[in-house]
Write an enzyme that holds these catalytic residues in place. Structure first.
Site, PDB file in Angstrom:
ATOM      1  N   LYS A   1     -10.127 -94.826 -29.199  1.00  0.00           N
ATOM      2  CA  LYS A   1     -10.220 -94.986 -27.751  1.00  0.00           C
ATOM      3  C   LYS A   1     -10.067 -93.632 -27.072  1.00  0.00           C
ATOM      4  O   LYS A   1      -8.997 -93.014 -27.142  1.00  0.00           O
ATOM      5  CB  LYS A   1      -9.130 -95.922 -27.215  1.00  0.00           C
ATOM      6  CG  LYS A   1      -9.321 -96.248 -25.716  1.00  0.00           C
ATOM      7  CD  LYS A   1      -8.115 -96.919 -25.105  1.00  0.00           C
ATOM      8  CE  LYS A   1      -7.173 -95.929 -24.451  1.00  0.00           C
ATOM      9  NZ  LYS A   1      -7.764 -95.226 -23.264  1.00  0.00           N
TER      10      LYS A   1
ATOM     11  N   GLY B   1      -0.220 -88.355 -26.317  1.00  0.00           N
ATOM     12  CA  GLY B   1      -0.035 -88.662 -24.902  1.00  0.00           C
ATOM     13  C   GLY B   1       1.431 -88.576 -24.528  1.00  0.00           C
ATOM     14  O   GLY B   1       2.206 -87.828 -25.136  1.00  0.00           O
ATOM     15  N   SER B   2       1.821 -89.374 -23.560  1.00  0.00           N
ATOM     16  CA  SER B   2       3.180 -89.292 -23.035  1.00  0.00           C
ATOM     17  C   SER B   2       4.171 -89.957 -23.984  1.00  0.00           C
ATOM     18  O   SER B   2       3.829 -90.854 -24.764  1.00  0.00           O
ATOM     19  CB  SER B   2       3.263 -89.975 -21.670  1.00  0.00           C
ATOM     20  OG  SER B   2       3.122 -91.379 -21.794  1.00  0.00           O
ATOM     21  N   THR B   3       5.427 -89.533 -23.898  1.00  0.00           N
ATOM     22  CA  THR B   3       6.483 -90.145 -24.692  1.00  0.00           C
ATOM     23  C   THR B   3       6.661 -91.613 -24.319  1.00  0.00           C
ATOM     24  O   THR B   3       6.902 -92.467 -25.194  1.00  0.00           O
ATOM     25  CB  THR B   3       7.797 -89.375 -24.485  1.00  0.00           C
ATOM     26  OG1 THR B   3       7.617 -88.023 -24.941  1.00  0.00           O
ATOM     27  CG2 THR B   3       8.943 -90.009 -25.248  1.00  0.00           C
TER      28      THR B   3
ATOM     29  N   VAL C   1       4.396 -93.815 -23.319  1.00  0.00           N
ATOM     30  CA  VAL C   1       3.373 -94.644 -23.962  1.00  0.00           C
ATOM     31  C   VAL C   1       3.537 -94.601 -25.480  1.00  0.00           C
ATOM     32  O   VAL C   1       3.289 -95.605 -26.167  1.00  0.00           O
ATOM     33  CB  VAL C   1       1.963 -94.186 -23.542  1.00  0.00           C
ATOM     34  CG1 VAL C   1       0.888 -94.983 -24.281  1.00  0.00           C
ATOM     35  CG2 VAL C   1       1.792 -94.346 -22.033  1.00  0.00           C
ATOM     36  N   GLY C   2       3.978 -93.474 -26.025  1.00  0.00           N
ATOM     37  CA  GLY C   2       4.222 -93.390 -27.452  1.00  0.00           C
ATOM     38  C   GLY C   2       5.223 -94.434 -27.927  1.00  0.00           C
ATOM     39  O   GLY C   2       5.071 -95.027 -29.008  1.00  0.00           O
TER      40      GLY C   2
ATOM     41  N   GLU D   1       1.945 -87.593 -31.223  1.00  0.00           N
ATOM     42  CA  GLU D   1       2.094 -86.247 -30.635  1.00  0.00           C
ATOM     43  C   GLU D   1       2.299 -86.466 -29.150  1.00  0.00           C
ATOM     44  O   GLU D   1       1.376 -86.812 -28.424  1.00  0.00           O
ATOM     45  CB  GLU D   1       0.849 -85.403 -30.937  1.00  0.00           C
ATOM     46  CG  GLU D   1       1.055 -83.925 -30.683  1.00  0.00           C
ATOM     47  CD  GLU D   1       0.557 -83.497 -29.316  1.00  0.00           C
ATOM     48  OE1 GLU D   1       1.410 -83.427 -28.387  1.00  0.00           O
ATOM     49  OE2 GLU D   1      -0.637 -83.253 -29.178  1.00  0.00           O
TER      50      GLU D   1
ATOM     51  N   CYS E   1       0.237 -79.954 -23.581  1.00  0.00           N
ATOM     52  CA  CYS E   1       1.513 -80.521 -24.021  1.00  0.00           C
ATOM     53  C   CYS E   1       2.517 -79.454 -24.429  1.00  0.00           C
ATOM     54  O   CYS E   1       3.721 -79.677 -24.347  1.00  0.00           O
ATOM     55  CB  CYS E   1       1.281 -81.504 -25.158  1.00  0.00           C
ATOM     56  SG  CYS E   1       0.315 -80.834 -26.520  1.00  0.00           S
TER      57      CYS E   1
ATOM     58  N   GLU F   1       8.118 -83.273 -17.634  1.00  0.00           N
ATOM     59  CA  GLU F   1       6.825 -82.677 -17.942  1.00  0.00           C
ATOM     60  C   GLU F   1       5.904 -82.794 -16.734  1.00  0.00           C
ATOM     61  O   GLU F   1       5.552 -83.892 -16.313  1.00  0.00           O
ATOM     62  CB  GLU F   1       6.199 -83.365 -19.153  1.00  0.00           C
ATOM     63  CG  GLU F   1       4.940 -82.686 -19.646  1.00  0.00           C
ATOM     64  CD  GLU F   1       4.405 -83.308 -20.927  1.00  0.00           C
ATOM     65  OE1 GLU F   1       3.887 -82.554 -21.769  1.00  0.00           O
ATOM     66  OE2 GLU F   1       4.516 -84.531 -21.089  1.00  0.00           O
TER      67      GLU F   1
END
Length: 494
Positions: free
Chosen positions: A185, A238-240, A242-243, A261, A295, A392
């Protein structure tokens, strides 16, 4: 070769790519991808949903279980991926123009860095195809044993918008060379180059079902991929925040392994023995590269007190002279932010910096009335507990903090939930060695910044992620290690 400009860019691929064909979403839904220079619509792109994910995963599973790709030799897969690299080079002008149109980064960067760098990564990872082997093992008793690596199965990837082409290659190349099939995606902000590369992959000879591209949104498409029972491995950048959701969905479904990551708040430590002009160059590159949308951006710049005032003066002057404008124009160093959401988020952080008492030295405002352009911004007198020093920002906002001793700066640099990267600027080898061993981060740059290479493993400590990408480690992430043991009778060598 004809140079492509925004006026003659043709967006050819706007549908989902499933089982080797471009198709509409089952729902027929589409979404708009926006030109960040103007805020105008570039194209309407097919929007994948859960049903489309099911179809794509079934195609990937069929291609893995019954298709030729996992059964080809590693050398044969490598040849196909090298052909894809050739096609990307042949279409470099067109790909770079679409990347800049969809993302907003300067065309010089798309052409001179992102595309060539992605091709290099693809060729490097493809080269591992015929070089991965297991071991023979000496075991107790009348047995012989060996290990072998096998592809993990159907892999999935969810990639970010800041480096669309590079992120796709970093995820897809190791999975494909390992013999996996993939469902990927792209970010909803930047889907166009992923679909273009899908067409090139088909032309290169990647079989149907091996690479499937599903534009869509995180809460629908991404969530369906992460929770799918027939996906064997997922990689996310992506972001922490969403991770965490990806990891939770993976655990609640089939316990699929994850590579994450995630975010960063990377410290750049500038010691007073360094050359101030070199320090300013490194700090400016570290923060403003890719419009600050990186990042590993050096978004906490710690400057030792003996150099602090001179550094602020020169860094602010350099930021004021930075050329911001249309990314298709020659000489432009900084284009727009990727979309309105990110644009407003960055401006909100700038306001918080002013409200909390940081000293705004330059920038801080929108540029123009159209598009998502922000002035390169420098804050001095930043304190560790300010939002701009903790969270961030992902934008062109430099936060400069003062420090006295090395013991102090090590403690402050590590006082973050992140650990993706760090930088050190010093002429003292002992200081460089001490700090590089003390900072808890996955990559440490000494007297340089943003140096990347396919040979270098990349990933973070703490809440900056799990696992490593690039290098041989990236390929092994998409493989299972199997042990095989057989009895041996009447051997004099046991």
């Amino acid at each position: 070769m004809t140079t492509i400009s925004p006026s003659n860019v043709e967006v050819k691929y706007k549908q989902l790519f499933i089982d080797g064909e471009f198709v509409d979403a089952i729902s027929k839904k589409t979404f708009q991808t926006i030109d960040p220079r103007t805020g105008h619509v570039i194209a309407d792109v097919a929007e994948a949903d859960k049903e489309d994910v099911d179809v794509a995963v079934k195609a990937a599973r069929k291609a893995f279980d019954h298709g030729p790709w996992p059964r080809m030799t590693g050398y044969a897969r490598s040849r196909v991926l090298h052909k894809l690299a050739d096609l990307m080079e042949e279409r470099l002008e067109e790909l770079a123009a679409i990347e800049t149109l969809d993302n907003g980064k300067p065309l010089s960067m798309s052409k001179g860095m992102d595309l060539p760098g992605s091709v290099t990564i693809l060729r490097s990872l493809a080269g591992w195809g015929d070089k991965i082997s297991g071991d023979t093992c000496k075991v107790n008793g009348p047995y012989q044993a060996y290990t072998l690596y096998e592809p993990i199965g159907v892999a999935a990837a969810i990639i970010p918008w800041n480096f669309p082409i590079a992120s796709l290659i970093i995820k897809a190349a190791p999975a494909l060379v390992a013999g996996c099939t993939m469902v990927l995606k792209p970010a909803e902000q930047t889907p166009l180059t992923a679909l273009f590369i899908a067409a090139l992959a088909k032309e290169a000879g990647i079989p149907p079902g091996v690479l499937n591209i599903l534009p869509g949104f995180g809460p629908t498409t991404g969530a369906a991929i992460a929770s799918h029972m027939d996906v064997d491995k997922i990689s996310f950048t992506g972001s922490t925040e969403v991770g965490r959701l990806i990891m939770e969905a993976s655990a609640k479904s089939n316990l699929k392994p994850v590579t994450l990551e995630l975010g960063g708040k990377s410290p750049l430590i500038i010691c007073e023995d360094a050359d101030v002009d070199i320090a300013v160059e490194i700090a400016s590159l570290g923060l403003f590269f890719n419009m600050g949308q990186c990042c590993v951006a050096s978004s906490r710049i710690f400057v030792q007190e003996g150099m602090y005032n001179e550094f602020l003066r020169k860094a602010s002057e350099k930021a004021r002279n930075r050329v911001v404008g249309d990314p298709f124009q020659a000489g432009v160093q900084q284009g727009p932010q990727v979309d309105e959401t990110q644009f407003k988020k960055i401006l909100g952080y700038i306001e918080s910096g002013k409200t909390e008492g940081a000293k705004l030295l330059t920038g801080g405002k929108r540029i123009g009335e159209a598009g998502y352009f922000i002035e390169p911004t420098v804050f001095g007198d930043v304190k560790d507990d300010m939002k701009i020093a903790k969270e961030e920002i992902f934008g062109p906002v430099m936060s400069v903090l003062r420090f006295k001793s090395l013991d102090e700066v090590v403690k402050r640099a590590n006082d973050t939930m992140y650990g993706l990267a760090a930088g050190i600027v010093t002429n003292d080898l002992n200081v460089a060695n001490r700090l590089s061993r003390s900072i808890r981060a996955g990559t440490i740059w000494i007297n340089c910044y943003h140096v990347s290479d396919p040979a270098l493993p990349f990933g973070g400590y703490k809440m900056s992620g799990i696992g490593r990408e690039q290098s041989l480690q990236a390929v092994l992430n998409y493989m299972q290690l199997k042990t095989v043991v057989t009895p041996v009778h009447d051997s004099p060598w046991l």
